[in-house]
Design a protein around this motif. Structure first.
Motif, PDB file in Angstrom:
ATOM      1  N   ARG A  52       0.813  -1.221   0.000  1.00 10.45           N
ATOM      2  CA  ARG A  52       0.000   0.000   0.000  1.00 10.45           C
ATOM      3  C   ARG A  52       0.844   1.269   0.000  1.00 10.45           C
ATOM      4  N   GLN A  61      -6.194  -0.210  -1.383  1.00 12.75           N
ATOM      5  CA  GLN A  61      -5.967   1.174  -0.983  1.00 12.75           C
ATOM      6  C   GLN A  61      -5.512   1.270   0.466  1.00 12.75           C
ATOM      7  N   SER A  62      -4.781   2.331   0.749  1.00 10.88           N
ATOM      8  CA  SER A  62      -4.582   2.733   2.137  1.00 10.88           C
ATOM      9  C   SER A  62      -5.589   3.828   2.453  1.00 10.88           C
ATOM     10  N   ASP A  83      -5.455   4.853   8.592  1.00 11.97           N
ATOM     11  CA  ASP A  83      -4.308   3.978   8.856  1.00 11.97           C
ATOM     12  C   ASP A  83      -3.182   4.744   9.554  1.00 11.97           C
ATOM     13  N   ARG A 130       2.344  11.137   7.166  1.00 13.93           N
ATOM     14  CA  ARG A 130       2.091  10.822   5.757  1.00 13.93           C
ATOM     15  C   ARG A 130       3.149  11.537   4.924  1.00 13.93           C
ATOM     16  N   ASN A 136      -5.369  -1.550   7.114  1.00 15.95           N
ATOM     17  CA  ASN A 136      -4.927  -1.974   5.784  1.00 15.95           C
ATOM     18  C   ASN A 136      -3.481  -2.461   5.767  1.00 15.95           C
ATOM     19  N   ASP A 137      -2.855  -2.522   6.929  1.00 14.70           N
ATOM     20  CA  ASP A 137      -1.478  -3.044   7.041  1.00 14.70           C
ATOM     21  C   ASP A 137      -0.525  -2.325   6.085  1.00 14.70           C
ATOM     22  N   VAL A 138      -0.493  -1.013   6.174  1.00 11.01           N
ATOM     23  CA  VAL A 138       0.417  -0.220   5.351  1.00 11.01           C
ATOM     24  C   VAL A 138       1.844  -0.432   5.855  1.00 11.01           C
TER      25      VAL A 138
END
Length: 426
Positions: free
Chosen positions: A158, A194-195, A199, A207, A291-293
């Motif tokens: 991601r 997607q992220s 997250d 970010r 989402n396990d980014v």
């Protein structure tokens, strides 16, 4: 120069679909179209009988061969001309009609190069495109193109594997304002890959743009597109606002003062760092959010400057953690070949590396981080503090990153801001 991998595809529309997806002016006979990665029709390049494509509905074709054919034909034709930009997806046409001969040749070429959702088949001759009736596995488009940058998105982690931009003086001034931009998912990436902003919330990671918003002041839409989460990695907040920020400012300085334009590729790395008692090495990294980014262990940046016919290059790898700004940038320099081996990516594959100079040797200070920029970053963090708590937090960060040792007047600015907050409380 070109993106590390091609992302342009040729798309064939079936007879029954084209009326729903084509502008009215293009509905007549055209069936072969160039699409950008968001699948928006750009313009027809050939008039092909739809019967020749009855079995090719919704199929992807080898972009490189078709593009090269179209360019060579149109350049030789007196009736039509074509111009390709950096990413090869925009062009200006003097006329739309190409003629029957071009259509027949393009049809033959497309049928020869038909591949099944596998644009890398040309690079791997052993691949059998027709092995599966239902399509070979897909990891998404090779390249996603935006207004002023392109990237390859890693659907598993991601994050972008690489983000490419071209920076020149004209990009550094303009009306664009990041205050109106918002981080958001790119809906052209399937939702399952997607992220999300959530997250990053309370994750301890910021970010981090790979293509900075500040490199697109010339266009609000180009700046807004850098806020797609496809261009973002989880980045240490001190690294993001400190050393990495200084490196981004260095790139802008090079584009403004030294080169005609600068091409920059940035991205994340996951490098083995842990070793157990048996000497075995491991890659360990955190993942954040539902989402396990994936949080990278390192970040890289490749800078390619062009001045006339001269090209200069340097590449850097920095750890994704706080870095004292007094550490010289050259400490993090790595040979491009070593970076490629770690990343598994061939950067600038059409670049003649024997003709490329050393960017860090072009002039004195060409790879030194600017103390002027450091002062601007530190002063801005003090002035934008919202209250005493955030001011104290920024002050600790400024101290930890080494700004106090190289930027005069910060303590005075800090005390003045603190007195303003205290006075407002009373």
């Amino acid at each position: 120069m070109n993106a590390p991998t091609e992302g342009l595809h040729i798309y064939c529309l079936h007879e029954r679909e084209r009326n729903h997806r084509l502008p009215l002016a293009l509905r007549a006979n055209a069936h072969l179209y160039l699409l950008d990665p968001r699948q928006r029709i750009i313009r027809a390049i050939a008039l092909i009988p739809s019967s020749r494509f009855s079995e090719a509905n919704n199929r992807l074709f080898d972009a490189e061969k078709v593009r090269d054919f179209a360019c060579s034909y149109l350049e030789a034709s007196s009736s039509t001309s074509v111009r390709w930009d950096l990413f090869g997806i925009r062009y200006a046409m003097q006329r739309l009609l190409v003629g029957i001969a071009a259509g027949a040749a393009a049809t033959e070429l497309v049928h020869r190069t038909l591949i099944d959702q596998n644009p890398d088949a040309e690079l791997h001759p052993s691949t059998k495109p027709s092995l599966s009736r239902y399509g070979t596995p897909s990891t998404g488009p090779d390249t996603i193109h935006y207004e002023n940058h392109a990237l390859h998105y890693d659907q598993a982690r991601r994050v972008p594997l690489w983000s490419l931009e071209r920076l020149c003086r004209a990009h550094l001034d303009g009306p664009a304002n990041r205050r109106t931009s918002r981080f958001r998912p790119d809906d052209h990436v399937p939702k399952q890959f997607q992220s999300a902003n959530s997250d990053f919330w309370k994750s301890g990671w910021s970010r981090g743009h790979m293509v900075p918003a500040g490199n697109n002041k010339h266009s609000q839409s180009a700046m807004d597109e850098t806020f797609f989460l496809t261009n973002v990695v989880p980045q240490n907040i001190d690294n993001n606002s400190g050393y990495w920020n200084l490196l981004e400012m260095k790139c802008r300085q090079l584009a403004k003062e030294t080169y005609d334009d600068v091409e920059i590729i940035s991205g994340p790395l996951w490098i083995p760092e842990a070793t157990d008692e048996n000497g075995k090495r491991f890659v360990r990294y955190e993942v954040i959010g539902k989402n396990d980014v994936a949080v990278p262990t390192h970040l890289y940046k490749i800078i390619l400057g062009r001045k006339g016919d001269r090209l200069d290059l340097a590449s850097f790898v920095v750890p994704n953690r706080p870095i004292d700004i007094k550490r010289p940038l050259t400490e993090f320099r790595v040979p491009l070949e070593n970076l490629e081996r770690i990343a598994g990516i061939l950067f600038f594959p059409r670049l003649d590396r024997n003709s490329v100079g050393d960017l860090c040797a072009t002039s004195e200070g060409s790879c030194d981080l600017s103390l002027k920029h450091a002062g601007w970053i530190a002063s801005r963090s003090i002035q934008t503090a919202r209250d005493v708590t955030s001011l104290e937090r920024e002050w600790r960060r400024i101290d930890a990153q080494g700004f106090l040792d190289v930027v005069p007047g910060l303590e005075e600015a800090y005390m003045k801001k603190k007195r303003e907050f205290e006075a407002a409380e009373h």
